[in-house]
Design a protein around this motif. Structure first.
Motif, PDB file in Angstrom:
ATOM      1  N   ASP A  54     -27.598 -17.263  34.420  1.00  0.00           N
ATOM      2  CA  ASP A  54     -26.621 -16.073  34.406  1.00  0.00           C
ATOM      3  C   ASP A  54     -26.694 -15.709  32.728  1.00  0.00           C
ATOM      4  OD1 ASP A  54     -25.355 -13.807  34.625  1.00  0.00           O
ATOM      5  OD2 ASP A  54     -23.377 -14.962  35.076  1.00  0.00           O
ATOM      6  N   PRO A  55     -27.851 -15.066  32.093  1.00  0.00           N
ATOM      7  CA  PRO A  55     -27.974 -14.871  30.678  1.00  0.00           C
ATOM      8  C   PRO A  55     -27.279 -13.745  30.199  1.00  0.00           C
ATOM      9  CG  PRO A  55     -29.921 -14.083  31.913  1.00  0.00           C
ATOM     10  CD  PRO A  55     -28.908 -14.568  32.861  1.00  0.00           C
ATOM     11  N   ILE A  56     -26.612 -12.935  31.134  1.00  0.00           N
ATOM     12  CA  ILE A  56     -25.785 -11.688  30.547  1.00  0.00           C
ATOM     13  C   ILE A  56     -24.389 -11.946  30.217  1.00  0.00           C
ATOM     14  CG2 ILE A  56     -25.079  -9.396  30.850  1.00  0.00           C
ATOM     15  CD1 ILE A  56     -27.837  -9.051  32.860  1.00  0.00           C
ATOM     16  N   ARG A  57     -24.232 -11.962  28.877  1.00  0.00           N
ATOM     17  CA  ARG A  57     -22.744 -12.820  28.543  1.00  0.00           C
ATOM     18  C   ARG A  57     -21.708 -11.503  28.033  1.00  0.00           C
ATOM     19  NH1 ARG A  57     -24.136 -17.828  26.618  1.00  0.00           N
ATOM     20  NH2 ARG A  57     -25.563 -18.746  28.111  1.00  0.00           N
ATOM     21  N   LEU A  58     -22.338 -10.340  27.641  1.00  0.00           N
ATOM     22  CA  LEU A  58     -21.559  -9.416  27.236  1.00  0.00           C
ATOM     23  C   LEU A  58     -22.409  -8.036  27.223  1.00  0.00           C
ATOM     24  CD1 LEU A  58     -18.664  -8.417  25.887  1.00  0.00           C
ATOM     25  CD2 LEU A  58     -20.088  -8.884  23.553  1.00  0.00           C
ATOM     26  N   LEU A  59     -21.618  -6.972  28.080  1.00  0.00           N
ATOM     27  CA  LEU A  59     -22.139  -5.938  28.096  1.00  0.00           C
ATOM     28  C   LEU A  59     -20.961  -4.524  28.089  1.00  0.00           C
ATOM     29  CD1 LEU A  59     -24.821  -5.637  31.082  1.00  0.00           C
ATOM     30  CD2 LEU A  59     -25.068  -5.581  28.365  1.00  0.00           C
ATOM     31  N   ALA A  60     -21.064  -3.914  27.196  1.00  0.00           N
ATOM     32  CA  ALA A  60     -19.663  -2.915  26.874  1.00  0.00           C
ATOM     33  C   ALA A  60     -19.946  -1.706  26.263  1.00  0.00           C
ATOM     34  CB  ALA A  60     -18.550  -3.609  26.393  1.00  0.00           C
ATOM     35  N   ILE A  61     -19.279  -0.682  26.742  1.00  0.00           N
ATOM     36  CA  ILE A  61     -19.194   0.626  25.867  1.00  0.00           C
ATOM     37  C   ILE A  61     -17.739   0.801  25.432  1.00  0.00           C
ATOM     38  CG2 ILE A  61     -19.687   3.328  26.198  1.00  0.00           C
ATOM     39  CD1 ILE A  61     -21.817   2.643  28.138  1.00  0.00           C
ATOM     40  N   ARG A  82     -21.771 -14.614  18.490  1.00  0.00           N
ATOM     41  CA  ARG A  82     -21.006 -15.468  19.341  1.00  0.00           C
ATOM     42  C   ARG A  82     -21.253 -15.380  20.954  1.00  0.00           C
ATOM     43  NH1 ARG A  82     -16.571 -14.386  16.128  1.00  0.00           N
ATOM     44  NH2 ARG A  82     -15.700 -13.177  17.842  1.00  0.00           N
ATOM     45  N   ALA A  83     -21.437 -14.340  21.399  1.00  0.00           N
ATOM     46  CA  ALA A  83     -21.741 -14.210  22.809  1.00  0.00           C
ATOM     47  C   ALA A  83     -23.092 -14.629  23.349  1.00  0.00           C
ATOM     48  CB  ALA A  83     -21.601 -12.806  23.255  1.00  0.00           C
ATOM     49  N   VAL A  84     -24.017 -14.791  22.231  1.00  0.00           N
ATOM     50  CA  VAL A  84     -25.282 -15.282  22.774  1.00  0.00           C
ATOM     51  C   VAL A  84     -25.650 -16.820  22.319  1.00  0.00           C
ATOM     52  CG1 VAL A  84     -26.310 -12.983  22.880  1.00  0.00           C
ATOM     53  CG2 VAL A  84     -26.436 -14.020  20.861  1.00  0.00           C
ATOM     54  N   ALA A 118     -33.934  -9.661  30.954  1.00  0.00           N
ATOM     55  CA  ALA A 118     -33.727 -10.927  31.373  1.00  0.00           C
ATOM     56  C   ALA A 118     -34.824 -11.755  32.290  1.00  0.00           C
ATOM     57  CB  ALA A 118     -32.095 -11.213  31.979  1.00  0.00           C
ATOM     58  N   ALA A 119     -35.152 -10.674  33.361  1.00  0.00           N
ATOM     59  CA  ALA A 119     -36.252 -11.294  34.323  1.00  0.00           C
ATOM     60  C   ALA A 119     -37.673 -11.364  33.672  1.00  0.00           C
ATOM     61  CB  ALA A 119     -36.408  -9.911  35.471  1.00  0.00           C
ATOM     62  N   GLU A 120     -37.850 -10.465  32.633  1.00  0.00           N
ATOM     63  CA  GLU A 120     -39.406 -10.165  31.886  1.00  0.00           C
ATOM     64  C   GLU A 120     -39.384 -11.451  30.759  1.00  0.00           C
ATOM     65  OE1 GLU A 120     -40.353  -6.522  30.382  1.00  0.00           O
ATOM     66  OE2 GLU A 120     -39.677  -5.531  32.149  1.00  0.00           O
ATOM     67  N   LEU A 172     -27.752 -13.010  26.452  1.00  0.00           N
ATOM     68  CA  LEU A 172     -27.922 -11.435  25.945  1.00  0.00           C
ATOM     69  C   LEU A 172     -26.841 -10.888  25.955  1.00  0.00           C
ATOM     70  CD1 LEU A 172     -30.378  -9.096  27.807  1.00  0.00           C
ATOM     71  CD2 LEU A 172     -28.168  -8.636  27.631  1.00  0.00           C
ATOM     72  N   ALA A 173     -26.461  -9.963  25.068  1.00  0.00           N
ATOM     73  CA  ALA A 173     -25.547  -9.282  24.819  1.00  0.00           C
ATOM     74  C   ALA A 173     -25.602  -7.827  24.128  1.00  0.00           C
ATOM     75  CB  ALA A 173     -24.235 -10.059  23.923  1.00  0.00           C
ATOM     76  N   ALA A 174     -24.921  -6.821  24.610  1.00  0.00           N
ATOM     77  CA  ALA A 174     -25.182  -5.377  24.167  1.00  0.00           C
ATOM     78  C   ALA A 174     -23.806  -4.721  24.356  1.00  0.00           C
ATOM     79  CB  ALA A 174     -26.204  -4.657  24.840  1.00  0.00           C
ATOM     80  N   VAL A 175     -23.385  -4.050  23.004  1.00  0.00           N
ATOM     81  CA  VAL A 175     -22.321  -3.160  23.151  1.00  0.00           C
ATOM     82  C   VAL A 175     -22.743  -1.594  22.264  1.00  0.00           C
ATOM     83  CG1 VAL A 175     -20.771  -5.071  22.983  1.00  0.00           C
ATOM     84  CG2 VAL A 175     -21.339  -4.138  21.102  1.00  0.00           C
TER      85      VAL A 175
END
Length: 152
Positions: A15-22, A34-36, A83-85, A91-94
């Motif tokens: 479960d590599p997705i640690r942070l996603l936000a708008i 820090r999230a990654v 993450a699949a590729e 991984l994190a993205a904001v």
């Protein structure tokens, strides 16, 4: 004793997705970094997109970002694809919405992988796909009084 690629740390995390936000509040590079964090990651690539003072040869005074209600779901779809590729450990993205000034952080993404090349490639794929596919629009106001909408 030779190295093998069958060590669990060489594989993608479950479960590599640690942070996603708008967010409509200022973004933090430290929070994303820090999230990654991951002990199996030998490489972390981080991209920070900032509001620049020009676009297309015209001075930018201000800009605002707005998004469609599906934007976070689209971010997740893209993150899952990346993450699949790649062997993504984390991984994190904001992304920021609202009114921003020149120099403000607009987007911060980061990817950790077992090796640096994978991290660079995955981070580039993540930011490029986010920019092209997530329904976030930029409204630029230029110093000459004109304005422009840009977005996915």
């Amino acid at each position: 004793m030779g190295r093998t690629n069958d060590h669990p740390g060489e594989q993608a995390a479950d479960d590599p997705i640690r942070l996603l936000a708008i967010r409509d509040t200022p973004l933090s590079v430290d929070e994303v970094f820090r999230a990654v964090g991951d002990e199996a990651a030998g490489g972390t690539a981080l991209f920070v997109g900032t509001v620049r003072n020009h676009d297309g040869g015209t001075d930018v005074d201000a800009l605002g970002y707005s998004c469609h209600p599906t934007a976070e779901a689209e971010m997740r779809r893209i993150a899952e694809k990346v993450a699949a590729e790649y062997p993504v450990r984390a991984l994190a993205a904001v992304h920021r919405v609202g009114d921003l000034a020149v120099g403000d952080l607009a987007v911060v993404v980061a990817v950790s992988c077992p090796h640096r090349g994978e991290a660079f490639d995955a981070c580039r794929k993540l930011i490029d796909d986010l920019k092209h596919e997530v329904p976030i629009w930029k409204h630029q106001q230029f110093s000459d009084g004109t304005e422009e909408w840009v977005g996915a």
